[in-house]
Design a protein around this motif. Structure first.
Motif, PDB file in Angstrom:
ATOM      1  N   GLU A   1       0.819  -1.223   0.000  1.00  0.00           N
ATOM      2  CA  GLU A   1       0.000   0.000   0.000  1.00  0.00           C
ATOM      3  C   GLU A   1       0.848   1.266   0.000  1.00  0.00           C
ATOM      4  OE1 GLU A   1      -4.026  -1.823   2.035  1.00  0.00           O
ATOM      5  OE2 GLU A   1      -2.929  -0.271   3.113  1.00  0.00           O
ATOM      6  N   VAL A   2       1.934   1.265   0.789  1.00  0.00           N
ATOM      7  CA  VAL A   2       2.772   2.477   0.796  1.00  0.00           C
ATOM      8  C   VAL A   2       3.524   2.612  -0.540  1.00  0.00           C
ATOM      9  CG1 VAL A   2       2.997   2.789   3.290  1.00  0.00           C
ATOM     10  CG2 VAL A   2       4.654   1.352   2.107  1.00  0.00           C
ATOM     11  N   ALA A   3       3.897   1.464  -1.144  1.00  0.00           N
ATOM     12  CA  ALA A   3       4.568   1.502  -2.456  1.00  0.00           C
ATOM     13  C   ALA A   3       3.608   2.056  -3.517  1.00  0.00           C
ATOM     14  CB  ALA A   3       5.039   0.107  -2.844  1.00  0.00           C
ATOM     15  N   ILE A   4       2.351   1.663  -3.429  1.00  0.00           N
ATOM     16  CA  ILE A   4       1.332   2.163  -4.364  1.00  0.00           C
ATOM     17  C   ILE A   4       1.195   3.679  -4.217  1.00  0.00           C
ATOM     18  CG2 ILE A   4      -1.156   2.144  -4.886  1.00  0.00           C
ATOM     19  CD1 ILE A   4      -1.093  -0.884  -4.069  1.00  0.00           C
ATOM     20  N   SER A   5       1.200   4.150  -2.974  1.00  0.00           N
ATOM     21  CA  SER A   5       1.111   5.604  -2.752  1.00  0.00           C
ATOM     22  C   SER A   5       2.282   6.322  -3.412  1.00  0.00           C
ATOM     23  CB  SER A   5       1.084   5.914  -1.253  1.00  0.00           C
ATOM     24  OG  SER A   5      -0.081   5.401  -0.679  1.00  0.00           O
ATOM     25  N   CYS A   6       3.469   5.734  -3.345  1.00  0.00           N
ATOM     26  CA  CYS A   6       4.655   6.349  -3.982  1.00  0.00           C
ATOM     27  C   CYS A   6       4.443   6.462  -5.491  1.00  0.00           C
ATOM     28  CB  CYS A   6       5.913   5.530  -3.702  1.00  0.00           C
ATOM     29  SG  CYS A   6       6.398   5.552  -1.975  1.00  0.00           S
ATOM     30  N   SER A   7       3.973   5.397  -6.112  1.00  0.00           N
ATOM     31  CA  SER A   7       3.765   5.439  -7.570  1.00  0.00           C
ATOM     32  C   SER A   7       2.692   6.467  -7.930  1.00  0.00           C
ATOM     33  CB  SER A   7       3.398   4.053  -8.125  1.00  0.00           C
ATOM     34  OG  SER A   7       2.196   3.608  -7.554  1.00  0.00           O
ATOM     35  N   ARG A   8       1.698   6.595  -7.065  1.00  0.00           N
ATOM     36  CA  ARG A   8       0.627   7.583  -7.326  1.00  0.00           C
ATOM     37  C   ARG A   8       1.137   9.015  -7.183  1.00  0.00           C
ATOM     38  NH1 ARG A   8      -4.357   4.393  -4.453  1.00  0.00           N
ATOM     39  NH2 ARG A   8      -4.714   2.941  -6.158  1.00  0.00           N
ATOM     40  N   LEU A   9       2.138   9.170  -6.340  1.00  0.00           N
ATOM     41  CA  LEU A   9       2.742  10.489  -6.169  1.00  0.00           C
ATOM     42  C   LEU A   9       3.465  10.887  -7.469  1.00  0.00           C
ATOM     43  CD1 LEU A   9       2.850  12.447  -3.807  1.00  0.00           C
ATOM     44  CD2 LEU A   9       4.966  11.358  -3.070  1.00  0.00           C
ATOM     45  N   PHE A  10       4.208   9.964  -8.043  1.00  0.00           N
ATOM     46  CA  PHE A  10       4.856  10.237  -9.329  1.00  0.00           C
ATOM     47  C   PHE A  10       3.808  10.471 -10.421  1.00  0.00           C
ATOM     48  CE2 PHE A  10       8.560   7.972  -7.441  1.00  0.00           C
ATOM     49  CZ  PHE A  10       9.428   9.043  -7.512  1.00  0.00           C
ATOM     50  N   ALA A  11       2.739   9.685 -10.350  1.00  0.00           N
ATOM     51  CA  ALA A  11       1.664   9.826 -11.337  1.00  0.00           C
ATOM     52  C   ALA A  11       1.057  11.228 -11.243  1.00  0.00           C
ATOM     53  CB  ALA A  11       0.604   8.751 -11.103  1.00  0.00           C
ATOM     54  N   GLN A  12       0.879  11.714 -10.014  1.00  0.00           N
ATOM     55  CA  GLN A  12       0.303  13.040  -9.797  1.00  0.00           C
ATOM     56  C   GLN A  12       1.204  14.138 -10.371  1.00  0.00           C
ATOM     57  OE1 GLN A  12      -0.219  14.075  -5.681  1.00  0.00           O
ATOM     58  NE2 GLN A  12      -1.742  15.625  -6.129  1.00  0.00           N
ATOM     59  N   LEU A  13       2.500  13.963 -10.149  1.00  0.00           N
ATOM     60  CA  LEU A  13       3.470  14.931 -10.664  1.00  0.00           C
ATOM     61  C   LEU A  13       3.402  14.975 -12.199  1.00  0.00           C
ATOM     62  CD1 LEU A  13       5.525  16.550  -9.009  1.00  0.00           C
ATOM     63  CD2 LEU A  13       7.195  14.737  -9.386  1.00  0.00           C
ATOM     64  N   PHE A  14       3.323  13.782 -12.787  1.00  0.00           N
ATOM     65  CA  PHE A  14       3.294  13.666 -14.244  1.00  0.00           C
ATOM     66  C   PHE A  14       1.991  14.234 -14.805  1.00  0.00           C
ATOM     67  CE2 PHE A  14       3.083  11.403 -18.309  1.00  0.00           C
ATOM     68  CZ  PHE A  14       4.357  11.656 -18.788  1.00  0.00           C
ATOM     69  N   LEU A  15       0.891  13.939 -14.112  1.00  0.00           N
ATOM     70  CA  LEU A  15      -0.418  14.446 -14.523  1.00  0.00           C
ATOM     71  C   LEU A  15      -0.424  15.981 -14.528  1.00  0.00           C
ATOM     72  CD1 LEU A  15      -3.812  13.087 -13.434  1.00  0.00           C
ATOM     73  CD2 LEU A  15      -3.315  15.413 -12.793  1.00  0.00           C
ATOM     74  N   LYS A  16       0.151  16.568 -13.490  1.00  0.00           N
ATOM     75  CA  LYS A  16       0.206  18.037 -13.413  1.00  0.00           C
ATOM     76  C   LYS A  16       1.034  18.601 -14.554  1.00  0.00           C
ATOM     77  CE  LYS A  16      -2.104  18.436  -9.543  1.00  0.00           C
ATOM     78  NZ  LYS A  16      -3.468  18.927  -9.589  1.00  0.00           N
ATOM     79  N   LYS A  17       2.114  17.899 -14.888  1.00  0.00           N
ATOM     80  CA  LYS A  17       2.991  18.356 -15.968  1.00  0.00           C
ATOM     81  C   LYS A  17       2.260  18.296 -17.321  1.00  0.00           C
ATOM     82  CE  LYS A  17       6.856  19.665 -17.803  1.00  0.00           C
ATOM     83  NZ  LYS A  17       7.182  21.096 -17.737  1.00  0.00           N
ATOM     84  N   LEU A  18       1.345  17.328 -17.471  1.00  0.00           N
ATOM     85  CA  LEU A  18       0.589  17.215 -18.733  1.00  0.00           C
ATOM     86  C   LEU A  18      -0.422  18.349 -18.888  1.00  0.00           C
ATOM     87  CD1 LEU A  18      -0.174  13.395 -19.068  1.00  0.00           C
ATOM     88  CD2 LEU A  18       1.455  14.737 -20.400  1.00  0.00           C
ATOM     89  N   GLY A  19      -0.885  18.893 -17.753  1.00  0.00           N
ATOM     90  CA  GLY A  19      -1.844  20.001 -17.797  1.00  0.00           C
ATOM     91  C   GLY A  19      -3.218  19.579 -18.276  1.00  0.00           C
TER      92      GLY A  19
END
Ligand code: UTP
Length: 162
Positions: A67-85
């Motif tokens: 579960e904590v590993a999944i949260s880490c991947s979602r954090l990167f996903a969030q960063l990438f999503l923001k970059k896509l705009g």
């Protein structure tokens, strides 16, 4: 074409490489502008492994470690999503039906992990199956798919077609 792109933690997060992340975002923008539908799945990389280590030290069970590993991947996903705009959905998809819904809105889907017991490679295949993707691309630090991990097994055989 409907395309799932799986960006491994070993590519963007080992160590965290924001230049590479930005380049990936540009590539995704280009693919989307060409009229393709895109789902991006990001891995948690070394950050996820670090957190799994912390959870182990705290004697937490496998489920909690994942579960904590999944949260880490979602954090990167969030960063990438923001970059896509604007071309991406407003939130990281945390379920397959959310990914489907996001595609229906003609937006780029961005995901991290999904549930304990799998890896983001599996997430990419599950979402590809769900949305009937035409193509699944895996970005990694290896030059292809092998019969086993080529970093650990020198006798691993590269599979040109699977
Ligand atoms: P990742 O798939 O995030 O690893 O899984 P990674 O670093 O990107 O992979 P490579 O190195 O690029 O190939 C890391 C760990 O997170 C948990 C698992 O424990 C997995 O080993 N995980 C991840 C889940 O339990 N469920 C998921 O859906 C995703």
């Amino acid at each position: 074409m409907r395309i799932v792109v799986r960006i491994g933690g070993s590519v963007v997060a080992n160590p965290i490489n924001t230049d590479l992340m930005a380049k990936y975002a540009d590539v995704i923008k280009t693919i989307k502008a060409q009229g393709h539908e895109v789902v991006v799945v990001l891995g948690g990389g070394s950050l996820a492994r670090e957190f799994i280590g912390l959870a182990k030290k705290l004697e937490l069970d496998m489920n909690a470690q994942d579960e904590v590993a999944i949260s880490c991947s979602r954090l990167f996903a969030q960063l990438f999503l923001k970059k896509l705009g604007d071309i991406a959905c407003s939130k990281v998809a945390v379920a397959l039906n959310e990914a489907e819904q996001c595609l229906r809105e003609d937006k780029v889907v961005v995901m991290g992990g999904l549930r304990p017991g799998i890896t983001t490679d599996t997430v990419a295949t599950l979402v590809a199956e769900r949305v009937h993707a035409d193509l699944l691309v895996k970005g990694t630090d290896q030059d292809g798919v092998y019969s086993k991990d080529p970093r650990k097994h020198p006798d691993a055989v590269k599979l040109d077609r699977i």
